[in-house]
Design an enzyme around this catalytic site. Structure first.
Site, PDB file in Angstrom:
ATOM      1  N   TYR A 195     -20.682  -6.073   0.703  1.00 64.08           N
ATOM      2  CA  TYR A 195     -21.129  -6.578  -0.667  1.00 64.08           C
ATOM      3  C   TYR A 195     -22.575  -7.040  -0.715  1.00 64.08           C
ATOM      4  O   TYR A 195     -22.974  -7.508  -1.955  1.00 64.08           O
ATOM      5  CB  TYR A 195     -20.129  -7.790  -1.066  1.00 64.08           C
ATOM      6  CG  TYR A 195     -18.475  -7.138  -0.998  1.00 64.08           C
ATOM      7  CD1 TYR A 195     -17.925  -6.566  -2.031  1.00 64.08           C
ATOM      8  CD2 TYR A 195     -17.706  -7.292   0.444  1.00 64.08           C
ATOM      9  CE1 TYR A 195     -16.750  -6.088  -1.826  1.00 64.08           C
ATOM     10  CE2 TYR A 195     -16.457  -6.923   0.315  1.00 64.08           C
ATOM     11  CZ  TYR A 195     -15.976  -6.140  -0.706  1.00 64.08           C
ATOM     12  OH  TYR A 195     -14.917  -5.737  -0.691  1.00 64.08           O
ATOM     13  N   CYS A 202       0.776  -1.366  -0.065  1.00 62.49           N
ATOM     14  CA  CYS A 202       0.066   0.028   0.092  1.00 62.49           C
ATOM     15  C   CYS A 202       0.817   1.278   0.049  1.00 62.49           C
ATOM     16  O   CYS A 202       0.368   2.542   0.116  1.00 62.49           O
ATOM     17  CB  CYS A 202      -0.852   0.045   1.292  1.00 62.49           C
ATOM     18  SG  CYS A 202      -1.899  -1.399   1.217  1.00 62.49           S
ATOM     19  N   LYS A 212     -12.613  -1.683  10.427  1.00 62.03           N
ATOM     20  CA  LYS A 212     -12.582  -2.595   9.412  1.00 62.03           C
ATOM     21  C   LYS A 212     -11.530  -3.982   9.878  1.00 62.03           C
ATOM     22  O   LYS A 212     -10.498  -3.608  10.381  1.00 62.03           O
ATOM     23  CB  LYS A 212     -12.027  -1.980   8.052  1.00 62.03           C
ATOM     24  CG  LYS A 212     -11.683  -3.213   6.998  1.00 62.03           C
ATOM     25  CD  LYS A 212     -11.236  -2.288   5.728  1.00 62.03           C
ATOM     26  CE  LYS A 212     -10.769  -3.350   4.539  1.00 62.03           C
ATOM     27  NZ  LYS A 212     -10.281  -2.814   3.776  1.00 62.03           N
ATOM     28  N   SER A 252     -14.577  -8.707   2.776  1.00 62.52           N
ATOM     29  CA  SER A 252     -14.668  -9.812   1.737  1.00 62.52           C
ATOM     30  C   SER A 252     -14.832 -11.209   2.417  1.00 62.52           C
ATOM     31  O   SER A 252     -15.648 -12.221   1.978  1.00 62.52           O
ATOM     32  CB  SER A 252     -13.376  -9.920   0.738  1.00 62.52           C
ATOM     33  OG  SER A 252     -12.155  -9.892   1.348  1.00 62.52           O
ATOM     34  N   LYS A 276      -7.901   0.025  11.060  1.00 61.51           N
ATOM     35  CA  LYS A 276      -8.006  -1.132  10.102  1.00 61.51           C
ATOM     36  C   LYS A 276      -6.843  -2.060  10.449  1.00 61.51           C
ATOM     37  O   LYS A 276      -5.750  -2.073  10.762  1.00 61.51           O
ATOM     38  CB  LYS A 276      -7.533  -0.533   8.648  1.00 61.51           C
ATOM     39  CG  LYS A 276      -7.301  -1.761   7.772  1.00 61.51           C
ATOM     40  CD  LYS A 276      -7.295  -1.119   6.291  1.00 61.51           C
ATOM     41  CE  LYS A 276      -7.059  -2.381   5.164  1.00 61.51           C
ATOM     42  NZ  LYS A 276      -7.036  -1.755   3.726  1.00 61.51           N
TER      43      LYS A 276
END
Ligand code: PBG
Length: 325
Positions: free
Chosen positions: A314, A131, A249, A275, A196
Site C-alpha cells: 500500500y 473464500c 504473504k 494491511s 499464505k
C-alpha cells in the site's frame, strides 16, 4: 599491527562509497499498488479508517487515482472489489459486470500498458465472508474450484493481465490454468498466493474490503504461522500446477520463508506487505514514534533482500513519490 583485520567500516566511510557497494535496490517496476474498487457512486472516495491514506474508490475516482499513480511511475496494480450485493455463492466475483471486471476494463482502456493484477477470491463477494462455498459450516474445497476458475476467466476476459488466486483452496492453480487455457487465455499468467498464512495482520484489509468471515476463521484453509516447511510444500504444489509466479504473504514476519523459496524456485517471487504491516507503520509514524519514510524504505528493501522480486504494498504510490524526489 592488526593489518590483516577485516575492517567493515572502510566501505562505509562516505555516502558515495556506500552507494557503490549497495546490494539491493527497490525499482519502480518492483512495486504493485493494491486498490479497492467499490460498486455504486463512481465519484466515491471513502477513507478506510484503519488504513490512513487508503480508500474505497468509485470507478471514476479510481481511474483518476491510477492516472496520478501512473504519472509517478506506477507499472502495476492489484484490484480488489467491493460489490453492492453479496450472496452465498459469490455471484459478483464472476459476473461479467462485476466491479473488478468493470474496473479492469476502465483501467486497461485508459492505460493499456499498466499491468492489472486481479485478486481472485470469493470472500469479498460471499454473504458469509469465506473464500469458498460453505455447507453446514464447512468451507468446501472442490466445489469452490469451479467458481474460482469462472472468476479468473471473467477477470482475464475483462483484460486482467495477471490472475492472482488468494483463496488457498487445494488444486486451484490447476483448475484456473485449465479453465484459462480452455477459454483461449493461454497467455494469461498466474501469480499464486502460494504461501499464505492465517494472519492477524489482515485485520485492516477486512475492514477495507468488507470481507471478514461472519463465522469462524480462515484457519482451515490458510496456513499456520508456525509452519515453514509446510510453506515449501504449498509452493511446490502451485509450481507444479503451473503457477508462473509464487507469493508469500504477509511479508516481514515471513522473510525466512521467502528466502527458502528463493533458493528453490527460479520463477519470480512476490511478497505481500499486507494491511496490518501498513497500518502499524502509519500508526507509529502518526504518533511521531518512527520516521515513516525511512521505515517504509527499510522494510521494502529488506523484503527484496530476502528474495522478493515483486512487492505488493500500500506504500507503492508513496515510494514512487519519494523516488521522484
Ligand atoms: C482475500 C485476501 C485477503 C488479503 C488479500 N486477499 C484477506 C484475507 O485472506 O482475509 C489480505 C491483504 C491485506 O491484508 O492487505 N482472500
Amino acid at each position: 599491527m592488526f593489518q590483516e583485520f577485516h575492517r567493515g567500516r572502510r566501505l562505509r566511510t562516505t555516502a558515495t562509497l556506500r552507494e557503490l557497494v549497495r546490494e539491493t535496490e527497490i525499482r519502480p517496476q518492483d512495486l504493485i499498488q493494491p486498490y479497492f474498487a467499490a460498486q455504486g457512486d463512481p465519484e466515491a472516495m471513502n477513507p478506510i479508517s484503519s488504513m490512513p491514506g487508503q480508500y474505497q474508490y468509485g470507478l471514476d475516482k479510481l481511474v483518476e487515482r491510477v492516472e496520478m499513480a501512473v504519472k509517478l511511475g506506477l507499472k502495476a496494480l492489484m484490484l480488489f472489489g467491493i460489490p453492492e450485493t453479496k450472496d452465498e455463492v459469490g455471484t459478483q466475483a464472476y459476473a461479467r459486470d462485476g466491479i473488478v471486471q468493470q474496473a479492469t476494463r476502465r483501467i486497461k482502456e485508459r492505460f493499456p500498458d499498466v499491468v492489472v493484477v486481479a485478486d481472485t477470491c470469493l470472500c469479498e463477494y460471499t454473504s458469509h465472508g469465506h473464500c469458498g462455498l460453505v455447507k453446514e459450516g464447512r468451507v468446501l474445497n472442490d466445489p469452490t474450484l469451479e467458481l474460482l476458475a469462472k472468476t479468473a476467466v471473467s477477470q482475464a476476459r475483462a483484460g486482467a493481465d495477471v490472475i492472482a488466486p488468494s483463496d488457498m483452496m487445494d488444486g486451484r492453480v490447476a483448475a484456473i490454468r485449465t479453465a484459462l487455457d480452455q477459454a483461449g487465455l493461454t497467455e494469461t499468467p498466474i501469480m499464486s498466493y502460494a504461501v499464505k498464512y492465517a494472519s492477524a495482520f489482515y485485520g485492516p484489509f477486512r475492514e477495507a474490503a468488507e470481507s471478514a468471515p461472519k463465522f469462524g476463521d480462515r484457519k482451515t484453509y490458510q496456513m499456520d504461522p508456525a509452519n515453514g516447511r509446510e510453506g515449501l510444500r504449498e509452493a511446490e504444489a502451485d509450481y507444479a500446477e503451473g503457477a508462473d509466479m509464487l507469493m508469500v504473504k504477509p511479508a516481514l514476519p515471513y522473510l525466512d520463508v521467502l528466502t527458502r523459496l528463493k533458493d528453490r524456485y527460479d520463477c519470480p517471487l512476490a511478497a505481500y506487505h499486507v494491511s496490518g504491516e501498513y497500518s502499524m507503520i502509519k500508526a507509529a509514524a502518526s504518533n511521531g514514534w518512527i520516521d515513516e519514510n525511512a521505515v517504509v524504505l527499510e522494510s521494502l528493501t529488506a523484503i527484496k533482500r530476502a528474495g522478493a522480486d515483486l512487492i505488493l504494498t500500500y506504500f507503492a504510490e508513496d515510494v514512487l513519490r519519494l523516488m521522484n524526489g
